[in-house]
Design an enzyme around this catalytic site. Structure first.
Site, short mmCIF file in Angstrom:
data_model
loop_
_atom_site.label_atom_id
_atom_site.label_comp_id
_atom_site.label_asym_id
_atom_site.label_seq_id
_atom_site.Cartn_x
_atom_site.Cartn_y
_atom_site.Cartn_z
N TYR A 222 0.65 -1.18 0.02
CA TYR A 222 0.16 -0.10 0.15
C TYR A 222 0.82 1.32 0.09
O TYR A 222 0.29 2.37 0.04
CB TYR A 222 -0.94 0.04 1.00
N LYS A 223 2.06 1.04 -0.08
CA LYS A 223 2.98 2.38 -0.05
C LYS A 223 3.44 2.61 -1.50
O LYS A 223 2.52 3.09 -2.26
CB LYS A 223 4.30 2.20 0.89
N ARG A 369 8.59 14.04 7.37
CA ARG A 369 9.01 13.09 6.57
C ARG A 369 8.09 13.49 5.25
O ARG A 369 6.98 13.67 5.27
CB ARG A 369 8.58 11.67 7.00
#
Ligand SMILES: *Cc1c(COP(=O)(O)O)cnc(C)c1O
Length: 410
Positions: A222-223, A369
Protein backbone atom coordinates in the site's frame (compact mmCIF):
# COMPACT_ATOMS: atom_id res chain seq x y z
CA UNK A 1 12.54 33.81 -8.00
CA UNK A 2 10.49 34.07 -11.19
CA UNK A 3 13.35 32.59 -13.11
CA UNK A 4 13.45 29.60 -10.78
CA UNK A 5 9.76 28.93 -11.23
CA UNK A 6 10.15 29.06 -14.99
CA UNK A 7 13.09 26.69 -15.04
CA UNK A 8 11.16 24.29 -12.79
CA UNK A 9 8.32 24.32 -15.27
CA UNK A 10 10.79 23.52 -18.03
CA UNK A 11 12.01 20.55 -16.01
CA UNK A 12 8.50 19.19 -15.84
CA UNK A 13 8.11 19.79 -19.54
CA UNK A 14 11.21 17.74 -20.26
CA UNK A 15 10.38 14.95 -17.80
CA UNK A 16 9.63 11.70 -19.69
CA UNK A 17 7.73 10.34 -16.67
CA UNK A 18 5.42 13.37 -16.38
CA UNK A 19 2.82 11.58 -18.54
CA UNK A 20 2.29 8.97 -15.81
CA UNK A 21 0.62 11.49 -13.53
CA UNK A 22 -2.57 11.27 -15.56
CA UNK A 23 -2.90 7.62 -14.57
CA UNK A 24 -3.58 8.71 -10.97
CA UNK A 25 -6.48 10.38 -9.27
CA UNK A 26 -5.10 13.11 -7.02
CA UNK A 27 -7.33 15.86 -5.63
CA UNK A 28 -6.75 19.34 -7.02
CA UNK A 29 -4.63 21.57 -4.84
CA UNK A 30 -2.99 18.72 -2.96
CA UNK A 31 0.77 18.19 -3.06
CA UNK A 32 1.05 14.59 -2.02
CA UNK A 33 4.37 13.80 -0.36
CA UNK A 34 3.11 10.75 1.50
CA UNK A 35 3.11 8.07 -1.17
CA UNK A 36 5.54 6.24 1.10
CA UNK A 37 2.75 5.75 3.65
CA UNK A 38 -0.24 5.28 1.39
CA UNK A 39 0.20 5.39 -2.35
CA UNK A 40 -2.22 7.47 -4.43
CA UNK A 41 -5.16 5.90 -6.29
CA UNK A 42 -4.40 4.68 -9.82
CA UNK A 43 -7.43 5.63 -11.93
CA UNK A 44 -7.98 2.17 -13.39
CA UNK A 45 -8.57 0.60 -9.99
CA UNK A 46 -12.12 1.85 -9.42
CA UNK A 47 -13.59 0.23 -12.53
CA UNK A 48 -11.69 -3.04 -12.01
CA UNK A 49 -12.85 -3.23 -8.42
CA UNK A 50 -16.46 -2.38 -9.31
CA UNK A 51 -16.43 -5.12 -11.92
CA UNK A 52 -14.91 -7.63 -9.49
CA UNK A 53 -17.76 -6.91 -7.11
CA UNK A 54 -20.67 -6.69 -9.52
CA UNK A 55 -19.66 -8.97 -12.37
CA UNK A 56 -17.44 -11.52 -10.68
CA UNK A 57 -18.78 -11.84 -7.15
CA UNK A 58 -22.30 -10.76 -8.06
CA UNK A 59 -22.79 -13.00 -11.08
CA UNK A 60 -20.33 -15.87 -10.75
CA UNK A 61 -20.68 -16.42 -7.02
CA UNK A 62 -18.63 -19.42 -5.83
CA UNK A 63 -17.66 -20.30 -9.40
CA UNK A 64 -15.42 -17.23 -9.35
CA UNK A 65 -12.68 -19.14 -7.54
CA UNK A 66 -12.07 -21.08 -10.74
CA UNK A 67 -13.57 -19.06 -13.56
CA UNK A 68 -12.02 -15.74 -12.49
CA UNK A 69 -8.84 -17.32 -11.11
CA UNK A 70 -9.38 -15.94 -7.59
CA UNK A 71 -7.59 -18.93 -6.12
CA UNK A 72 -4.41 -18.10 -8.04
CA UNK A 73 -4.34 -14.39 -7.21
CA UNK A 74 -1.65 -14.77 -4.50
CA UNK A 75 0.80 -16.23 -7.01
CA UNK A 76 -0.36 -14.15 -9.99
CA UNK A 77 0.02 -10.86 -8.11
CA UNK A 78 3.09 -12.27 -6.38
CA UNK A 79 4.79 -12.85 -9.73
CA UNK A 80 4.12 -9.26 -10.76
CA UNK A 81 5.66 -7.97 -7.53
CA UNK A 82 8.55 -10.42 -7.94
CA UNK A 83 9.54 -8.64 -11.15
CA UNK A 84 9.73 -5.35 -9.27
CA UNK A 85 12.03 -6.69 -6.55
CA UNK A 86 14.41 -8.80 -8.61
CA UNK A 87 12.93 -12.20 -7.80
CA UNK A 88 12.12 -15.17 -10.03
CA UNK A 89 8.63 -16.31 -10.92
CA UNK A 90 7.21 -18.62 -8.28
CA UNK A 91 9.33 -17.36 -5.38
CA UNK A 92 7.03 -14.65 -4.05
CA UNK A 93 3.37 -14.64 -3.08
CA UNK A 94 0.95 -11.96 -2.07
CA UNK A 95 -0.59 -12.71 1.32
CA UNK A 96 -1.66 -11.38 4.69
CA UNK A 97 0.03 -8.32 6.22
CA UNK A 98 3.71 -7.54 6.52
CA UNK A 99 3.55 -8.13 10.27
CA UNK A 100 2.18 -11.65 9.79
CA UNK A 101 4.72 -12.40 7.09
CA UNK A 102 7.54 -11.29 9.40
CA UNK A 103 6.31 -13.81 11.95
CA UNK A 104 6.08 -16.64 9.43
CA UNK A 105 9.54 -15.98 8.05
CA UNK A 106 11.22 -15.57 11.43
CA UNK A 107 9.75 -18.82 12.72
CA UNK A 108 10.84 -20.58 9.53
CA UNK A 109 14.36 -19.19 9.77
CA UNK A 110 14.72 -20.12 13.43
CA UNK A 111 13.63 -23.65 12.58
CA UNK A 112 16.29 -23.82 9.86
CA UNK A 113 19.05 -22.94 12.37
CA UNK A 114 18.03 -25.08 15.38
CA UNK A 115 21.39 -24.71 17.12
CA UNK A 116 21.20 -20.89 17.10
CA UNK A 117 18.96 -18.60 19.16
CA UNK A 118 19.61 -15.03 18.05
CA UNK A 119 17.49 -12.80 15.83
CA UNK A 120 19.71 -9.83 15.00
CA UNK A 121 18.06 -6.54 14.12
CA UNK A 122 18.67 -2.83 14.48
CA UNK A 123 17.16 0.06 16.39
CA UNK A 124 16.12 1.71 13.12
CA UNK A 125 13.81 -1.15 12.27
CA UNK A 126 10.08 -0.59 12.10
CA UNK A 127 8.50 -1.45 15.47
CA UNK A 128 6.07 -4.07 14.18
CA UNK A 129 8.97 -6.20 12.95
CA UNK A 130 10.53 -6.06 16.40
CA UNK A 131 7.20 -6.71 18.11
CA UNK A 132 6.63 -9.83 16.03
CA UNK A 133 10.09 -11.09 17.04
CA UNK A 134 9.20 -10.42 20.68
CA UNK A 135 5.97 -12.39 20.28
CA UNK A 136 7.84 -15.32 18.78
CA UNK A 137 10.28 -15.21 21.68
CA UNK A 138 7.36 -15.35 24.17
CA UNK A 139 5.85 -18.27 22.30
CA UNK A 140 9.08 -20.25 22.51
CA UNK A 141 9.32 -19.73 26.26
CA UNK A 142 11.97 -17.06 25.90
CA UNK A 143 14.33 -19.44 24.17
CA UNK A 144 15.06 -16.88 21.44
CA UNK A 145 17.08 -13.71 21.88
CA UNK A 146 16.23 -10.53 19.96
CA UNK A 147 19.53 -8.68 19.73
CA UNK A 148 19.27 -5.02 18.76
CA UNK A 149 22.21 -2.89 17.66
CA UNK A 150 22.55 0.52 16.02
CA UNK A 151 22.09 0.37 12.22
CA UNK A 152 25.76 1.07 11.54
CA UNK A 153 26.79 -1.73 13.90
CA UNK A 154 24.90 -4.57 12.26
CA UNK A 155 27.83 -5.83 10.26
CA UNK A 156 30.12 -6.04 13.29
CA UNK A 157 27.39 -7.75 15.32
CA UNK A 158 27.01 -10.64 12.89
CA UNK A 159 28.56 -13.71 14.47
CA UNK A 160 28.00 -17.43 14.74
CA UNK A 161 25.24 -17.11 17.33
CA UNK A 162 22.95 -15.38 14.85
CA UNK A 163 20.23 -17.53 13.28
CA UNK A 164 18.66 -14.77 11.24
CA UNK A 165 19.44 -11.15 10.48
CA UNK A 166 16.16 -9.24 10.19
CA UNK A 167 16.53 -5.81 8.61
CA UNK A 168 14.41 -3.25 6.86
CA UNK A 169 16.27 -1.97 3.83
CA UNK A 170 15.11 1.65 4.16
CA UNK A 171 14.78 3.23 7.60
CA UNK A 172 11.19 4.53 7.90
CA UNK A 173 12.31 7.62 9.80
CA UNK A 174 15.49 8.80 8.12
CA UNK A 175 15.36 7.02 4.77
CA UNK A 176 18.84 5.59 5.37
CA UNK A 177 19.38 2.55 3.16
CA UNK A 178 21.25 -0.59 4.17
CA UNK A 179 23.56 -2.30 1.70
CA UNK A 180 21.48 -5.40 1.14
CA UNK A 181 24.05 -7.32 -0.86
CA UNK A 182 27.00 -6.67 1.45
CA UNK A 183 25.10 -7.41 4.66
CA UNK A 184 23.54 -10.56 3.24
CA UNK A 185 26.97 -11.76 2.19
CA UNK A 186 28.33 -11.07 5.68
CA UNK A 187 25.36 -12.85 7.28
CA UNK A 188 25.98 -15.90 5.10
CA UNK A 189 29.68 -15.88 5.93
CA UNK A 190 28.79 -16.57 9.59
CA UNK A 191 26.09 -19.08 8.67
CA UNK A 192 23.14 -16.78 9.39
CA UNK A 193 20.08 -16.31 7.23
CA UNK A 194 19.05 -12.90 5.90
CA UNK A 195 15.51 -11.56 5.92
CA UNK A 196 14.75 -8.18 4.36
CA UNK A 197 11.72 -5.97 4.87
CA UNK A 198 11.08 -4.05 1.64
CA UNK A 199 8.13 -1.91 2.77
CA UNK A 200 9.89 1.31 1.80
CA UNK A 201 11.73 -0.19 -1.17
CA UNK A 202 9.25 -2.04 -3.38
CA UNK A 203 8.09 0.19 -6.20
CA UNK A 204 10.45 3.03 -5.30
CA UNK A 205 13.74 1.85 -6.78
CA UNK A 206 15.29 -1.33 -8.18
CA UNK A 207 15.69 -4.15 -5.66
CA UNK A 208 17.72 -7.23 -6.51
CA UNK A 209 16.64 -9.97 -4.10
CA UNK A 210 18.01 -12.83 -6.15
CA UNK A 211 21.28 -11.16 -6.99
CA UNK A 212 21.78 -10.17 -3.33
CA UNK A 213 21.08 -13.82 -2.38
CA UNK A 214 18.51 -12.78 0.22
CA UNK A 215 16.97 -15.79 1.93
CA UNK A 216 13.61 -14.23 2.72
CA UNK A 217 11.86 -10.93 2.19
CA UNK A 218 8.58 -9.33 3.14
CA UNK A 219 6.95 -6.06 2.28
CA UNK A 220 3.72 -4.20 1.94
CA UNK A 221 1.89 -3.10 -1.16
CA UNK A 222 0.00 0.00 0.00
CA UNK A 223 3.04 2.30 -0.02
CA UNK A 224 4.94 2.77 -3.31
CA UNK A 225 2.96 -0.03 -4.95
CA UNK A 226 -0.30 1.95 -4.55
CA UNK A 227 -2.40 -1.12 -3.67
CA UNK A 228 -4.82 0.83 -1.45
CA UNK A 229 -5.41 1.07 2.29
CA UNK A 230 -4.72 -2.27 3.95
CA UNK A 231 -3.68 -3.92 0.67
CA UNK A 232 -2.24 -7.42 1.18
CA UNK A 233 1.50 -7.79 1.71
CA UNK A 234 4.05 -10.11 0.09
CA UNK A 235 6.57 -12.71 1.16
CA UNK A 236 9.58 -14.05 -0.74
CA UNK A 237 11.32 -17.38 -0.16
CA UNK A 238 14.59 -18.04 -1.99
CA UNK A 239 14.37 -21.05 -4.34
CA UNK A 240 16.79 -23.12 -2.24
CA UNK A 241 14.53 -22.78 0.82
CA UNK A 242 11.28 -23.63 -0.88
CA UNK A 243 11.11 -27.10 0.62
CA UNK A 244 11.84 -26.03 4.20
CA UNK A 245 8.20 -25.55 5.17
CA UNK A 246 8.75 -23.90 8.50
CA UNK A 247 5.70 -21.68 8.44
CA UNK A 248 4.09 -22.24 11.83
CA UNK A 249 0.75 -20.81 10.68
CA UNK A 250 -0.29 -24.06 9.07
CA UNK A 251 -3.54 -23.08 7.44
CA UNK A 252 -5.26 -25.03 4.71
CA UNK A 253 -4.16 -22.72 1.89
CA UNK A 254 -0.52 -23.57 2.64
CA UNK A 255 -1.34 -27.28 2.42
CA UNK A 256 -0.03 -29.30 -0.49
CA UNK A 257 -3.60 -30.25 -1.44
CA UNK A 258 -6.12 -28.00 0.33
CA UNK A 259 -9.08 -29.56 -1.37
CA UNK A 260 -8.13 -33.12 -0.43
CA UNK A 261 -9.33 -32.14 3.05
CA UNK A 262 -6.84 -34.44 4.76
CA UNK A 263 -6.93 -34.43 8.53
CA UNK A 264 -3.19 -33.93 8.75
CA UNK A 265 -1.14 -30.98 7.50
CA UNK A 266 1.28 -31.51 4.62
CA UNK A 267 2.97 -28.29 3.55
CA UNK A 268 3.09 -27.27 -0.06
CA UNK A 269 6.61 -27.65 -1.42
CA UNK A 270 6.31 -24.27 -3.10
CA UNK A 271 6.13 -20.66 -1.89
CA UNK A 272 2.43 -21.41 -1.40
CA UNK A 273 3.47 -22.88 1.95
CA UNK A 274 3.50 -19.27 3.16
CA UNK A 275 -0.21 -19.00 2.47
CA UNK A 276 -2.49 -19.41 5.46
CA UNK A 277 -6.18 -18.85 4.78
CA UNK A 278 -8.48 -17.67 2.01
CA UNK A 279 -6.95 -14.82 0.00
CA UNK A 280 -8.43 -11.30 0.21
CA UNK A 281 -9.80 -11.41 -3.32
CA UNK A 282 -11.17 -7.87 -3.60
CA UNK A 283 -8.10 -6.25 -2.09
CA UNK A 284 -5.80 -8.36 -4.26
CA UNK A 285 -7.80 -7.49 -7.36
CA UNK A 286 -7.35 -3.78 -6.60
CA UNK A 287 -3.62 -4.32 -6.08
CA UNK A 288 -3.34 -6.30 -9.31
CA UNK A 289 -4.84 -3.35 -11.20
CA UNK A 290 -2.67 -0.82 -9.40
CA UNK A 291 0.46 -2.64 -10.58
CA UNK A 292 -0.38 -1.87 -14.23
CA UNK A 293 1.31 1.54 -13.99
CA UNK A 294 4.65 -0.19 -13.45
CA UNK A 295 4.34 -1.70 -16.93
CA UNK A 296 4.71 1.85 -18.28
CA UNK A 297 8.22 2.53 -17.00
CA UNK A 298 11.24 1.02 -15.26
CA UNK A 299 12.38 1.16 -11.66
CA UNK A 300 15.68 2.62 -12.85
CA UNK A 301 13.81 5.53 -14.42
CA UNK A 302 11.69 5.95 -11.30
CA UNK A 303 14.75 6.01 -9.08
CA UNK A 304 16.41 8.57 -11.34
CA UNK A 305 13.44 10.90 -11.01
CA UNK A 306 13.10 10.25 -7.28
CA UNK A 307 16.71 11.36 -6.84
CA UNK A 308 16.14 14.51 -8.87
CA UNK A 309 12.98 15.38 -6.92
CA UNK A 310 14.59 14.80 -3.55
CA UNK A 311 17.76 16.71 -4.48
CA UNK A 312 15.62 19.66 -5.55
CA UNK A 313 13.69 19.52 -2.28
CA UNK A 314 16.80 19.30 -0.12
CA UNK A 315 18.51 22.20 -1.85
CA UNK A 316 15.38 24.38 -1.72
CA UNK A 317 14.73 23.61 1.94
CA UNK A 318 18.38 24.23 2.81
CA UNK A 319 18.26 27.60 1.12
CA UNK A 320 14.91 28.63 2.54
CA UNK A 321 15.00 27.04 6.02
CA UNK A 322 18.71 26.88 6.93
CA UNK A 323 17.92 25.92 10.52
CA UNK A 324 16.08 22.72 9.65
CA UNK A 325 18.34 19.74 10.22
CA UNK A 326 18.40 17.10 7.48
CA UNK A 327 17.81 13.69 9.06
CA UNK A 328 18.43 11.72 5.84
CA UNK A 329 21.74 10.76 4.27
CA UNK A 330 23.02 13.48 1.96
CA UNK A 331 24.13 10.94 -0.66
CA UNK A 332 21.00 10.05 -2.66
CA UNK A 333 22.22 6.50 -3.24
CA UNK A 334 22.33 5.97 0.52
CA UNK A 335 18.67 6.78 1.02
CA UNK A 336 15.33 5.47 -0.17
CA UNK A 337 12.74 7.67 -1.85
CA UNK A 338 12.09 9.93 1.13
CA UNK A 339 13.65 12.92 2.82
CA UNK A 340 13.28 13.76 6.50
CA UNK A 341 14.08 16.79 8.60
CA UNK A 342 14.14 17.28 12.35
CA UNK A 343 12.12 19.98 14.07
CA UNK A 344 11.25 19.93 17.76
CA UNK A 345 7.69 20.96 16.91
CA UNK A 346 7.60 18.57 13.98
CA UNK A 347 4.05 17.43 14.60
CA UNK A 348 2.67 20.98 14.52
CA UNK A 349 4.80 21.89 11.50
CA UNK A 350 3.35 18.93 9.61
CA UNK A 351 -0.22 19.85 10.57
CA UNK A 352 0.40 23.38 9.28
CA UNK A 353 1.70 21.92 6.01
CA UNK A 354 -1.29 19.60 5.64
CA UNK A 355 -3.60 22.53 6.34
CA UNK A 356 -2.01 24.24 3.32
CA UNK A 357 -2.38 21.21 1.07
CA UNK A 358 1.11 19.72 1.45
CA UNK A 359 0.68 16.20 2.80
CA UNK A 360 3.67 14.51 4.38
CA UNK A 361 3.82 12.88 7.77
CA UNK A 362 5.31 13.08 11.22
CA UNK A 363 7.24 10.33 12.94
CA UNK A 364 7.95 10.53 16.65
CA UNK A 365 9.82 12.08 18.26
CA UNK A 366 10.74 14.95 15.92
CA UNK A 367 10.81 13.84 12.28
CA UNK A 368 8.92 15.50 9.45
CA UNK A 369 8.97 13.12 6.55
CA UNK A 370 8.41 13.70 2.84
CA UNK A 371 8.02 10.82 0.42
CA UNK A 372 8.78 11.25 -3.28
CA UNK A 373 6.66 8.96 -5.40
CA UNK A 374 8.08 9.64 -8.87
CA UNK A 375 5.10 8.07 -10.63
CA UNK A 376 2.92 11.06 -9.91
CA UNK A 377 4.94 13.97 -8.49
CA UNK A 378 6.10 16.98 -10.45
CA UNK A 379 9.11 19.21 -9.94
CA UNK A 380 6.78 22.21 -9.62
CA UNK A 381 4.96 20.56 -6.72
CA UNK A 382 8.18 19.81 -4.89
CA UNK A 383 9.34 23.37 -5.42
CA UNK A 384 6.02 24.71 -4.15
CA UNK A 385 6.13 22.45 -1.09
CA UNK A 386 9.51 23.93 -0.11
CA UNK A 387 8.08 27.41 -0.57
CA UNK A 388 5.14 26.65 1.75
CA UNK A 389 7.44 25.05 4.31
CA UNK A 390 9.52 28.24 4.30
CA UNK A 391 6.44 30.37 5.00
CA UNK A 392 5.48 28.14 7.91
CA UNK A 393 8.92 28.07 9.47
CA UNK A 394 9.82 31.71 8.86
CA UNK A 395 6.49 32.97 10.21
CA UNK A 396 6.12 30.39 13.01
CA UNK A 397 2.77 29.58 11.44
CA UNK A 398 2.83 26.14 13.04
CA UNK A 399 2.28 27.66 16.48
CA UNK A 400 -1.48 27.36 16.69
CA UNK A 401 -3.35 25.26 19.26
CA UNK A 402 -5.13 23.15 16.64
CA UNK A 403 -1.82 22.07 15.09
CA UNK A 404 -0.78 20.53 18.41
CA UNK A 405 -3.89 18.34 18.64
CA UNK A 406 -2.75 14.75 18.00
CA UNK A 407 -4.92 12.36 15.98
CA UNK A 408 -4.94 8.60 16.42
CA UNK A 409 -2.94 8.04 13.21
CA UNK A 410 0.01 10.40 12.71
C1 LIG B 1 4.72 0.06 6.80
C2 LIG B 1 5.61 -0.97 7.39
C3 LIG B 1 5.10 -2.14 7.97
C4 LIG B 1 3.62 -2.32 8.09
O1 LIG B 1 3.23 -3.57 8.48
P1 LIG B 1 1.68 -3.97 8.40
O2 LIG B 1 1.62 -5.33 8.92
O3 LIG B 1 1.25 -3.82 6.98
O4 LIG B 1 0.91 -3.00 9.23
C5 LIG B 1 6.00 -3.10 8.41
N1 LIG B 1 7.33 -2.90 8.31
C6 LIG B 1 7.84 -1.77 7.79
C7 LIG B 1 9.31 -1.60 7.67
C8 LIG B 1 7.00 -0.77 7.33
O5 LIG B 1 7.50 0.34 6.82
Amino acid sequence: MELDAVSIEQRDGADPLARLRQLFSIPDGIIYLDGNSLGALPKNVSAVLASAVEEQWGKSLIKGWNCHGWIDLPSKVGNRIAKLVGADDGTLICADSTSLNVFKVLATAIKMRPERKVILSDTGNFPTDLYMAQGLKELTGGDIELRLVAPEEVEAALDETVAVMMLTEVDYRTGRKHDMKALTEKAHSVGALAMWDLCHSAGAFPVHLKEAKADFAVGCSYKYLNGGPGAPAFVYVAPEHQSHSGNPLTGWMGHDAPFAFDLGYTPSAKTDQMRVGTPQVLAMTALDASLDVFDETSLEALQGKSIELSELFISEVKRRCPNLELASPIDPLERGSQVSFRHEQGYAVMQALIDRGVIGDFRAPNIIRFGFAPLYLSFAEVYKAAEILEEIIAGDLWDKPEYHQKSKVT
